[in-house]
Write a protein that holds these residues in place. Structure first.
Motif, PDB file in Angstrom:
ATOM      1  N   TRP A 206       0.862  -1.178   0.000  1.00 52.18           N
ATOM      2  CA  TRP A 206       0.000   0.000   0.000  1.00 52.18           C
ATOM      3  C   TRP A 206       0.899   1.229   0.000  1.00 52.18           C
ATOM      4  N   MET A 207       0.621   2.148  -0.896  1.00 54.05           N
ATOM      5  CA  MET A 207       1.533   3.287  -1.066  1.00 54.05           C
ATOM      6  C   MET A 207       0.770   4.593  -1.179  1.00 54.05           C
ATOM      7  N   ARG A 208       1.484   5.674  -0.882  1.00 48.08           N
ATOM      8  CA  ARG A 208       0.962   7.020  -1.092  1.00 48.08           C
ATOM      9  C   ARG A 208       1.816   7.695  -2.154  1.00 48.08           C
ATOM     10  N   LEU A 209       1.180   8.225  -3.167  1.00 47.31           N
ATOM     11  CA  LEU A 209       1.865   8.987  -4.207  1.00 47.31           C
ATOM     12  C   LEU A 209       1.621  10.468  -3.963  1.00 47.31           C
ATOM     13  N   THR A 210       2.662  11.256  -4.068  1.00 45.60           N
ATOM     14  CA  THR A 210       2.539  12.696  -3.860  1.00 45.60           C
ATOM     15  C   THR A 210       3.211  13.431  -5.005  1.00 45.60           C
ATOM     16  N   ALA A 211       2.459  14.310  -5.630  1.00 45.65           N
ATOM     17  CA  ALA A 211       2.989  15.139  -6.716  1.00 45.65           C
ATOM     18  C   ALA A 211       3.047  16.589  -6.258  1.00 45.65           C
ATOM     19  N   GLY A 212       4.106  17.278  -6.627  1.00 44.98           N
ATOM     20  CA  GLY A 212       4.242  18.686  -6.309  1.00 44.98           C
ATOM     21  C   GLY A 212       4.114  19.548  -7.552  1.00 44.98           C
ATOM     22  N   GLY A 213       3.755  20.791  -7.370  1.00 52.03           N
ATOM     23  CA  GLY A 213       3.637  21.734  -8.480  1.00 52.03           C
ATOM     24  C   GLY A 213       3.645  23.155  -7.951  1.00 52.03           C
ATOM     25  N   ARG A 214       3.504  24.093  -8.840  1.00 53.29           N
ATOM     26  CA  ARG A 214       3.507  25.502  -8.440  1.00 53.29           C
ATOM     27  C   ARG A 214       2.079  25.932  -8.117  1.00 53.29           C
ATOM     28  N   PRO A 215       1.808  26.362  -6.892  1.00 54.98           N
ATOM     29  CA  PRO A 215       0.458  26.817  -6.553  1.00 54.98           C
ATOM     30  C   PRO A 215       0.144  28.163  -7.205  1.00 54.98           C
ATOM     31  N   GLY A 216      -1.126  28.452  -7.347  1.00 59.27           N
ATOM     32  CA  GLY A 216      -1.495  29.724  -7.943  1.00 59.27           C
ATOM     33  C   GLY A 216      -2.991  29.857  -8.136  1.00 59.27           C
ATOM     34  N   HIS A 217      -3.394  30.920  -8.834  1.00 54.45           N
ATOM     35  CA  HIS A 217      -4.792  31.226  -9.053  1.00 54.45           C
ATOM     36  C   HIS A 217      -5.384  30.281 -10.088  1.00 54.45           C
ATOM     37  N   GLY A 218      -6.583  29.799  -9.850  1.00 58.52           N
ATOM     38  CA  GLY A 218      -7.210  28.849 -10.748  1.00 58.52           C
ATOM     39  C   GLY A 218      -7.564  29.413 -12.109  1.00 58.52           C
ATOM     40  N   SER A 219      -7.567  30.729 -12.251  1.00 60.01           N
ATOM     41  CA  SER A 219      -7.929  31.329 -13.540  1.00 60.01           C
ATOM     42  C   SER A 219      -6.740  31.459 -14.489  1.00 60.01           C
ATOM     43  N   PHE A 220      -5.517  31.235 -13.980  1.00 60.37           N
ATOM     44  CA  PHE A 220      -4.330  31.380 -14.820  1.00 60.37           C
ATOM     45  C   PHE A 220      -4.076  30.091 -15.612  1.00 60.37           C
ATOM     46  N   HIS A 222      -1.651  27.105 -16.269  1.00 65.68           N
ATOM     47  CA  HIS A 222      -0.640  26.450 -15.439  1.00 65.68           C
ATOM     48  C   HIS A 222      -0.049  25.250 -16.167  1.00 65.68           C
ATOM     49  N   ASP A 223       1.249  25.303 -16.407  1.00 67.83           N
ATOM     50  CA  ASP A 223       1.946  24.160 -16.991  1.00 67.83           C
ATOM     51  C   ASP A 223       2.518  23.232 -15.922  1.00 67.83           C
ATOM     52  N   ASP A 224       2.528  23.691 -14.665  1.00 73.11           N
ATOM     53  CA  ASP A 224       3.108  22.913 -13.574  1.00 73.11           C
ATOM     54  C   ASP A 224       2.032  22.694 -12.518  1.00 73.11           C
ATOM     55  N   ASN A 225       1.131  21.714 -12.772  1.00 73.59           N
ATOM     56  CA  ASN A 225      -0.039  21.498 -11.937  1.00 73.59           C
ATOM     57  C   ASN A 225       0.083  20.150 -11.229  1.00 73.59           C
ATOM     58  N   ALA A 226       0.130  20.185  -9.896  1.00 73.79           N
ATOM     59  CA  ALA A 226       0.300  18.953  -9.123  1.00 73.79           C
ATOM     60  C   ALA A 226      -0.848  17.975  -9.358  1.00 73.79           C
ATOM     61  N   VAL A 227      -2.065  18.489  -9.480  1.00 75.71           N
ATOM     62  CA  VAL A 227      -3.224  17.617  -9.682  1.00 75.71           C
ATOM     63  C   VAL A 227      -3.120  16.888 -11.018  1.00 75.71           C
ATOM     64  N   GLN A 232      -2.222  11.907 -13.988  1.00 74.30           N
ATOM     65  CA  GLN A 232      -1.603  11.176 -15.090  1.00 74.30           C
ATOM     66  C   GLN A 232      -0.944   9.897 -14.583  1.00 74.30           C
ATOM     67  N   ALA A 233      -0.244  10.003 -13.450  1.00 73.01           N
ATOM     68  CA  ALA A 233       0.394   8.817 -12.872  1.00 73.01           C
ATOM     69  C   ALA A 233      -0.648   7.805 -12.412  1.00 73.01           C
ATOM     70  N   ILE A 306      -4.971  26.631  -7.322  1.00 70.36           N
ATOM     71  CA  ILE A 306      -4.169  25.475  -7.738  1.00 70.36           C
ATOM     72  C   ILE A 306      -3.327  25.045  -6.538  1.00 70.36           C
ATOM     73  N   PRO A 307      -3.485  23.813  -6.050  1.00 68.39           N
ATOM     74  CA  PRO A 307      -2.723  23.405  -4.860  1.00 68.39           C
ATOM     75  C   PRO A 307      -1.262  23.109  -5.190  1.00 68.39           C
ATOM     76  N   GLY A 308      -0.426  23.212  -4.177  1.00 65.83           N
ATOM     77  CA  GLY A 308       0.996  22.925  -4.352  1.00 65.83           C
ATOM     78  C   GLY A 308       1.313  21.446  -4.338  1.00 65.83           C
ATOM     79  N   THR A 309       0.421  20.639  -3.763  1.00 69.19           N
ATOM     80  CA  THR A 309       0.632  19.188  -3.728  1.00 69.19           C
ATOM     81  C   THR A 309      -0.690  18.464  -3.969  1.00 69.19           C
ATOM     82  N   ALA A 310      -0.588  17.251  -4.412  1.00 66.11           N
ATOM     83  CA  ALA A 310      -1.747  16.362  -4.569  1.00 66.11           C
ATOM     84  C   ALA A 310      -1.277  14.957  -4.250  1.00 66.11           C
ATOM     85  N   SER A 311      -2.146  14.166  -3.627  1.00 63.08           N
ATOM     86  CA  SER A 311      -1.728  12.829  -3.220  1.00 63.08           C
ATOM     87  C   SER A 311      -2.794  11.794  -3.553  1.00 63.08           C
TER      88      SER A 311
END
Length: 439
Positions: A206-220, A222-227, A232-233, A306-311
Motif C-alpha cells: 500500500w503506497m501514497r503517491l505525492t505530486a508537487g507543483g507551483r500553486p497559484g490562481h485557478g484562472s491562470f 498552469h503548466d506545472d499542476n500537481a493535480v 496522469q500517474a 491550484i494546490p501545491g501538492t496532490a496525493s
C-alpha cells in the motif's frame, strides 16, 4: 460421505457466529475511530472459560486486543499447530444492506452480517469445536494454539505482527498454521467440487503517491499542476495490465482446472478458461500478475486555487518472487515528478502443497465430501500468515466450507449482505474435527 461429527459443536456454531457478529469490531485503520476488538476477545475468553479452557488477552493499544489459548495435545514433544483468526472487520454502511450488518440474524438458511465470511465464521467454527472437545474429553495429538487477533484488516501491525514481535514465546513452537482464506468449494458438477486451499498469498504494497507543483490562481494558465501530474500517474497505474506470471501454486491450480473441466488453458491468457469458475475467477485472476489499484485521491482546498501538492493512495500487490520486478513496474508507470512512500509493505508468502498436514486436509475434506478434489491456489489478498510466517511456520488457508453452487462467494468478502450458509458452517466443523484430531 457425511459423518455425524461433533454434535454439540454443529448445534451451536451458528449461534456463536451470530453473537460474534453482533459485537461491532469495525477497523477503520485508526484506533481512534475503530470499535476495537477488546469486547470480542473478552467474549471469546468467556466462552472458553465456560468449558475450562484458559486464555490470555493482550493489548497492543487501548482496546486493540488479541487472545491466545493453548489446547494441550497427547504428545507435548511435537511442534504445535497454530489456528488463527482475526476478530476485526471492515466498515459496513447499514443503508446499503438489506439487513443490519451487525444484526447477526439467521435467515433463509444463512447467518448474515459483517464478518460472516471474513472471518468470524472460522472463528466460530474453531470455538464451537474446542468447546465440544472440552466437554467430551477429546485431546488432539499435539498442542493446538488458538490466536484470535486484532487489526488484520489494516495489515496486522496491532495484532499478529505485534504478537510476533512482542510475544513470540506464545507461538514460537508452532511449525505450521491454518487460517483464512481457503478450503471452500467450487462446484464443477454434481459429483465434483474443487476445494481451494491457500498455499500462497501476494505481498502487500500500500503506497501514497505525492505530486508537487507551483500553486497559484485557478484562472491562470498552469503548466506545472500537481493535480494534473498526479492524475496522469494514477491513470497509468489504474489502466495498466501487468504481465501474467504463473507461480507454482497457480500452475498446479490451472492444471486442476484443465483436468476438471476438460479444457486446455493458454498460459499466456488463462483468464478465458478461468471464466468457467464464475465469480471466483475475479479472485483467482488477480493472482496471475502483480496489481496496483488507485483507491483514494486528495488535493486542494478551494475551487479557484491550484494546490501545491496532490496525493493518492494505491493498493499494490505483488506475487511471491516478484517484489523487485514490481518495483521496476511501479517506477516505469509512476514516472517523473511523483514521490512514492509505503503505507504498509509486507512480504509475499508461499509454501508447497505437500506433507502430512496437507495429506490430512485432503483426507478430512474427502471424508465429508466424496466429490472433493483439494487444490492449491494463491490468494490475491493478504492475511496474518505474513506475520506468523516470519517465525518459520508453513501457513495455509484452510477454513473449510462446502458452498451452494449458485452462491457468489467472492462478492461477499468486504461486500454487501455478507452471509454464510448454516450447513456450510456445520460442514466446516466436521472437517476441522477430522483434521485436527489427525494432525
Amino acid at each position: 460421505m457425511e459423518s455425524e461429527g461433533p454434535v454439540q459443536a454443529q448445534a451451536e456454531v451458528a449461534e456463536l457466529l451470530s453473537d460474534l457478529i453482533r459485537i461491532d469490531t469495525t477497523n477503520t485503520g485508526d484506533t481512534a475511530t475503530s470499535a476495537g476488538e477488546r469486547v470480542a476477545a473478552e467474549w471469546v475468553a468467556g466462552k472458553l472459560d465456560e468449558v475450562g479452557i484458559g486464555s490470555q488477552i493482550l493489548e497492543s493499544e487501548r482496546g486493540r486486543a488479541s487472545l491466545v489459548a493453548r489446547i494441550p495435545g497427547t504428545d507435548p514433544s511435537r511442534p504445535a499447530l497454530l489456528v488463527h483468526g482475526h476478530l476485526d472487520v471492515v466498515p459496513a454502511d447499514p443503508a446499503e444492506w438489506s439487513v443490519h450488518p451487525f444484526s447477526g440474524g439467521e435467515r433463509d438458511g444463512y447467518v448474515w452480517g459483517r464478518g460472516a465470511v471474513d472471518m468470524k465464521d472460522m472463528d466460530a467454527m474453531v470455538l464451537a469445536l474446542v468447546r465440544d472437545w472440552a466437554r467430551t474429553g477429546v485431546q488432539p495429538p499435539r498442542d493446538i494454539v488458538l490466536a484470535y487477533v486484532a487489526d488484520e484488516e489494516a495489515g496486522g501491525a496491532l495484532g499478529a505482527r505485534w504478537l510476533v514481535d512482542e510475544h513470540p514465546d506464545l507461538v514460537a513452537d508452532c511449525s505450521e498454521a491454518i487460517s483464512e482464506v481457503g478450503g471452500f468449494s467450487i462446484t464443477v458438477r454434481d459429483d465434483l467440487r474443487l476445494y481451494l486451499v491457500q498455499t500462497a498469498e501476494k505481498g502487500l504494497a500500500w503506497m501514497r503517491l505525492t505530486a508537487g507543483g507551483r500553486p497559484g490562481h485557478g484562472s491562470f494558465v498552469h503548466d506545472d499542476n500537481a493535480v494534473t501530474r498526479l492524475c496522469q500517474a494514477v491513470a497509468r497505474l489504474g489502466s495498466a495490465r501487468l504481465p501474467t506470471v504463473l507461480t507454482p501454486p497457480m500452475r498446479d491450480f490451472l492444471a486442476a482446472v484443465e483436468d476438471a473441466y476438460g479444457v486446455e488453458i493458454d498460459p499466456d491468457q488463462p483468464e478465458e478458461a478461468l471464466a468457467r469458475l464464475g465469480s471466483i475467477s475475479r479472485m483467482i485472476g488477480a493472482a496471475l500478475r502483480n496489481t496496483a489499484n488507485p483507491t483514494m485521491l486528495q488535493a486542494g482546498y478551494k475551487t479557484n486555487v491550484i494546490p501545491g501538492t496532490a496525493s493518492a493512495t494505491v493498493d499494490g500487490r505483488f506475487l511471491h518472487g516478484q517484489e523487485e520486478e514490481f518495483e521496476r513496474q511501479l517506477a516505469s508507470l509512476i514516472g517523473e515528478g511523483v514521490q512514492r512512500e509505503w503505507i504498509v509493505h509486507d512480504q509475499a508468502v508461499e509454501t508447497t502443497f505437500d506433507g502430512p498436514l496437507v495429506d490430512q486436509m485432503v483426507a478430512a475434506l474427502r471424508s465429508e465430501d466424496d466429490g472433493a478434489r483439494p487444490v492449491p491456489f494463491t490468494m490475491s489478498g493478504g492475511t496474518d500468515a505474513k506475520s506468523f510466517q516470519r517465525l518459520g511456520m508453513r501457513c495455509f488457508g484452510f477454513s473449510p466450507l462446502r458452498l451452494p453452487a449458485d452462491l457468489d462467494f467472492a462478492s461477499l468478502f468486504h461486500g454487501i449482505d455478507e452471509r454464510v450458509p448454516v450447513e456450510s458452517l456445520r460442514f466446516g466443523v466436521r472437517v476441522l474435527d477430522r483434521f485436527l484430531r489427525a494432525v
